[in-house]
Design an enzyme around this catalytic site. Structure first.
Site, PDB file in Angstrom:
ATOM      1  N   CYS A   1      33.674  45.964  44.316  1.00  0.00           N
ATOM      2  CA  CYS A   1      34.518  44.796  44.571  1.00  0.00           C
ATOM      3  C   CYS A   1      34.842  44.047  43.280  1.00  0.00           C
ATOM      4  O   CYS A   1      35.972  43.581  43.107  1.00  0.00           O
ATOM      5  CB  CYS A   1      33.848  43.891  45.595  1.00  0.00           C
TER       6      CYS A   1
ATOM      7  N   GLU B   1      35.865  41.874  50.163  1.00  0.00           N
ATOM      8  CA  GLU B   1      36.730  41.512  49.044  1.00  0.00           C
ATOM      9  C   GLU B   1      37.908  42.474  48.917  1.00  0.00           C
ATOM     10  O   GLU B   1      39.045  42.063  48.689  1.00  0.00           O
ATOM     11  CB  GLU B   1      35.941  41.495  47.731  1.00  0.00           C
TER      12      GLU B   1
ATOM     13  N   CYS C   1      29.895  43.208  44.957  1.00  0.00           N
ATOM     14  CA  CYS C   1      29.245  44.427  44.480  1.00  0.00           C
ATOM     15  C   CYS C   1      30.061  44.998  43.315  1.00  0.00           C
ATOM     16  O   CYS C   1      31.162  44.512  43.023  1.00  0.00           O
ATOM     17  CB  CYS C   1      29.138  45.438  45.627  1.00  0.00           C
TER      18      CYS C   1
END
Length: 157
Positions: free
Chosen positions: A87, A56, A84
């Protein structure tokens, strides 16, 4: 903006391709604006020795360079997996309009990418975290923030 399965398929395809090429973990993302694919990013953590080189983040960096802006309002991100915490923070900072993902946090954890401890750490007050954190020179830092606030030509973000 409407969800497009084809862009999610592309993120998944890219995650497999780059994982099999041993460029990093099994994660990838694409950024779309007005139905046009703007950028692709894949996990390059191990190939670039960069712990921030998640799919990302890489897609965001490329999209910002391509569009000449740090603000990705009007764009959507399609990710092979639920982003996550790092990101997700980058997605919020970039101001993307939507996040579409395939695998989820539990799928990633089962494959060895477990972010639960990181979520727990971030929820703790900084003095209680596992990494030693200390605060000092707060007044000096505040003076810089005050100078920023006073800048007549600052570019807010």
């Amino acid at each position: 903006m409407a969800f497009s399965e084809s862009f999610l398929h592309e993120a998944i395809r890219l995650s497999r391709e780059k994982m099999e090429a041993r460029e990093g973990g099994p994660f990838a993302a694409v950024i779309v604006k007005n139905g046009e694919l703007i950028s692709r990013g894949w996990n390059c953590v191990t190939s670039e020795n960069d712990p921030t080189a998640h799919g990302e983040v890489m897609a965001i960096r490329k999209a910002c360079r391509k569009l000449g802006t740090f603000n990705l309002e009007g764009c959507e991100i399609y990710s092979s997996c639920e982003p996550c915490p790092m990101c997700m923070a980058a997605i919020y900072w970039a101001r993307l309009d939507a996040v579409y993902f395939a695998g989820d946090m539990a799928d990633a954890a089962k494959a060895g990418f477990d972010d639960r401890e990181l979520y727990a750490e971030m929820a703790r007050p900084w003095p209680a975290r596992k990494i030693d954190m200390q605060q000092a020179l707060q007044n000096e830092a505040r003076a810089v923030f005050q100078a920023w606030e006073a800048l007549p030509d600052k570019v807010p973000y």
